[in-house]
Design an enzyme around this catalytic site. Structure first.
Site, PDB file in Angstrom:
ATOM      1  N   PHE A 210     -10.581   3.476  -4.091  1.00  0.00           N
ATOM      2  CA  PHE A 210     -10.476   2.172  -3.452  1.00  0.00           C
ATOM      3  C   PHE A 210     -10.927   1.107  -4.442  1.00  0.00           C
ATOM      4  CE2 PHE A 210     -10.009   4.862   0.201  1.00  0.00           C
ATOM      5  CZ  PHE A 210      -9.068   4.165   0.956  1.00  0.00           C
TER       6      PHE A 210
ATOM      7  N   ASN B  93     -13.916  -7.526  -6.386  1.00  0.00           N
ATOM      8  CA  ASN B  93     -14.672  -6.276  -6.527  1.00  0.00           C
ATOM      9  C   ASN B  93     -14.048  -5.299  -7.510  1.00  0.00           C
ATOM     10  OD1 ASN B  93     -16.770  -6.970  -4.786  1.00  0.00           O
ATOM     11  ND2 ASN B  93     -15.612  -6.347  -2.986  1.00  0.00           N
TER      12      ASN B  93
ATOM     13  N   TYR C  65      -1.674  -0.100   2.997  1.00  0.00           N
ATOM     14  CA  TYR C  65      -2.008  -1.207   2.102  1.00  0.00           C
ATOM     15  C   TYR C  65      -0.855  -1.604   1.178  1.00  0.00           C
ATOM     16  CZ  TYR C  65      -6.825  -0.048   3.440  1.00  0.00           C
ATOM     17  OH  TYR C  65      -7.972   0.195   4.145  1.00  0.00           O
TER      18      TYR C  65
ATOM     19  N   HIS D  24      -3.950  -7.733  -1.488  1.00  0.00           N
ATOM     20  CA  HIS D  24      -4.883  -7.099  -2.426  1.00  0.00           C
ATOM     21  C   HIS D  24      -4.184  -6.065  -3.315  1.00  0.00           C
ATOM     22  CE1 HIS D  24      -8.977  -7.678  -3.351  1.00  0.00           C
ATOM     23  NE2 HIS D  24      -9.529  -6.675  -2.710  1.00  0.00           N
TER      24      HIS D  24
END
Length: 198
Positions: free
Chosen positions: A65, A113, A15, A20
């Site tokens: 996360f 989120n 990632y 993100h």
């Protein structure tokens, strides 16, 4: 009095340069520019404590996360007695054009989120630095899944790095509670697009 600067992202090498993870990238750049010590793991986060000029700062990368970002930030803010007005969250934002920066205090989470998690535990009265990643550029009329898009890597990483350098260069304006001046300083003079540069 400490300031808490947290970047949102997902842990793991896969990632690292994803859209993100823009928040992680900004915090890493701040740590490098101001010679913060190596990050260490505490409270399910990577943290580093140092100085940005006269300001004492805790840099935080939640090592959960994205959906659980709020818990480590709440733990660290509570431990160091950091008020919400001294908390700045760096995060990606699909509703803002690519490499455009917006700053706001409080407000909605636009479906992000990571922000939802923070709002649920800390409330909303903290500062957010919104790094625009834009919506997918779709020239083929095929529907692009948004979760796939945000977890994919940037194409125009040069533009991303230039924008992050601008943020780092003017970060003291945020610590001095001058968001309008900060946004003016980090405004890109050209419009970037997140398309392959080669």
């Amino acid at each position: 009095m400490f300031y808490l600067l947290a970047g949102l992202g997902n842990p793991g090498k896969k990632y690292e340069l994803s859209r993100h993870n823009a928040g992680f990238m900004i915090v890493d750049a701040i740590a490098s520019e101001f010679y913060f010590p190596s990050f260490r793991e505490r409270h399910n986060a990577l943290i580093s404590i140092g100085n940005i000029k006269s300001h004492r700062v805790i840099l935080v990368k939640p090592w959960t996360f994205m959906n659980n970002s709020g818990a480590p930030i709440m733990s660290i803010a509570s431990l160091y007695k950091i008020p919400l007005d001294n908390i700045i969250i760096f995060h990606d934002e699909v509703e803002i054009n690519f490499c455009t920066i917006r700053v706001k205090k409080s407000g909605g989470n636009a479906g992000h989120n990571g922000l939802k998690s923070i709002d649920n535990l800390l409330g909303k009265d903290y500062w957010r630095v919104r790094f625009g990643i834009g919506r997918p550029i779709n020239k083929t009329n095929l529907k692009i899944d948004l979760s796939y898009y945000v977890l994919s890597q940037f194409h125009n990483i040069k533009a991303v790095n230039n924008t992050i350098l601008n943020i780092v260069e003017h970060i003291t304006l945020l610590l001095e509670k001058k968001p309008s001046m900060f946004m003016e300083k980090v405004k890109n003079l050209i419009k970037y697009e997140d398309i392959p540069t080669e």
